[in-house]
Design an enzyme around this catalytic site. Sequence first.
Site, PDB file in Angstrom:
ATOM      1  CG  ASP A  12     -64.125 -34.627  16.160  1.00 22.72           C
ATOM      2  OD1 ASP A  12     -62.817 -35.252  16.204  1.00 22.72           O
ATOM      3  OD2 ASP A  12     -63.975 -33.446  15.886  1.00 22.72           O
ATOM      4  CE  LYS A  63     -55.372 -30.460  19.187  1.00 27.70           C
ATOM      5  NZ  LYS A  63     -56.168 -31.166  18.461  1.00 27.70           N
ATOM      6  CG  HIS A  65     -47.103 -31.367  25.171  1.00 29.13           C
ATOM      7  ND1 HIS A  65     -47.546 -30.709  25.834  1.00 29.13           N
ATOM      8  CD2 HIS A  65     -45.737 -30.816  24.967  1.00 29.13           C
ATOM      9  CE1 HIS A  65     -46.818 -29.601  26.468  1.00 29.13           C
ATOM     10  NE2 HIS A  65     -45.564 -29.899  25.945  1.00 29.13           N
ATOM     11  CB  ILE A  67     -38.969 -35.892  26.898  1.00 31.65           C
ATOM     12  CG1 ILE A  67     -39.049 -37.359  26.637  1.00 31.65           C
ATOM     13  CG2 ILE A  67     -39.165 -35.373  28.113  1.00 31.65           C
ATOM     14  CD1 ILE A  67     -38.149 -38.181  27.163  1.00 31.65           C
ATOM     15  N   GLY A  68     -38.503 -34.544  23.898  1.00 34.31           N
ATOM     16  CA  GLY A  68     -38.099 -34.860  22.162  1.00 34.31           C
ATOM     17  C   GLY A  68     -37.994 -36.142  21.897  1.00 34.31           C
ATOM     18  CB  THR A  70     -41.124 -39.678  24.233  1.00 33.96           C
ATOM     19  OG1 THR A  70     -40.326 -40.409  25.295  1.00 33.96           O
ATOM     20  CG2 THR A  70     -42.421 -40.516  24.286  1.00 33.96           C
ATOM     21  CD  GLN A 187     -63.653 -24.782  17.456  1.00 32.22           C
ATOM     22  OE1 GLN A 187     -62.662 -24.065  18.114  1.00 32.22           O
ATOM     23  NE2 GLN A 187     -63.276 -25.837  16.941  1.00 32.22           N
ATOM     24  N   GLY A 207     -65.794 -30.049  11.606  1.00 30.90           N
ATOM     25  CA  GLY A 207     -66.378 -31.499  12.240  1.00 30.90           C
ATOM     26  C   GLY A 207     -67.863 -31.242  12.365  1.00 30.90           C
ATOM     27  NE  ARG A 208     -68.368 -29.383  17.507  1.00 27.76           N
ATOM     28  CZ  ARG A 208     -67.751 -28.858  18.671  1.00 27.76           C
ATOM     29  NH1 ARG A 208     -68.371 -29.047  19.608  1.00 27.76           N
ATOM     30  NH2 ARG A 208     -66.709 -28.014  18.300  1.00 27.76           N
TER      31      ARG A 208
END
Length: 231
Positions: A12, A63, A65, A67-68, A70, A187, A207-208
Amino acid sequence: MTPQDRLIIALDLPSIDEADAVIDTIGAAGSFYKIGYQLMPIGGLDLARRLSGAGKKVFLDFKFHDIGATVERGVKSICALGGDFLTVHAEPDVLKGAVDGRGDDPRLKILAVTVLTSLNQQSLKTAGIDMKLEDLVLKRAEFAAKAGADGVIASAKEAAAIKARFGDALLVVTPGVRPAGAAADDQKRVVTPAAAIAAGADHLVVGRPIIAADDPAAAAAAIQAEISGAS
Ligand code: C5P
């Protein structure tokens, strides 16, 4: 699996040059890297190809998200790019699209994002979700298993319950990992590396605590030692 393969280092960072500097500093100890939104639009896909070419494993945290249909087309393109893990949202249509798009690709594993580790029970209430957080994680893990996905992203706090219900059918990949004494940042469901492994997590995403450390190589090595001790 080696401790190196169990630790996924989240790149990141604001530029490819800075990511390359971290990768070079960590050297052979870094075998699995995560590329997410920050690098994806500014050369992250080329970096993913380069890392793959150098024999590293690559987690594409995009991630998906949509329609199926696509999602299916997007995942087909990701297969052509080469990658080991790809995240999608844990909804039945999205998962089906992703699994269909992956087809018989021997490498890419589809991981379902259950409930972000930056959320807690109060965050769900604010979003209008009146369900116990762990029950929602398990429900979404069930969508993943039913769709034929390979694993889930969840906090280590839910790892034991996921393993108890789904066994080896689902990999559990856990962010929200913090060595004892490290800042939690944003977090909320935070667990130490040793506790995450003891709870059944297969991979930890960090990450950090590594990339913002004065000595990223030493930070990664310390976490890998903790993974090793808890395995
Ligand atoms: O810096 P830190 O260790 O908190 O980074 C955790 C990484 O894991 C981030 O790149 C974040 O996007 C990712 N992640 C997460 N929670 C999820 C899925 C991914 O924190 N549910």
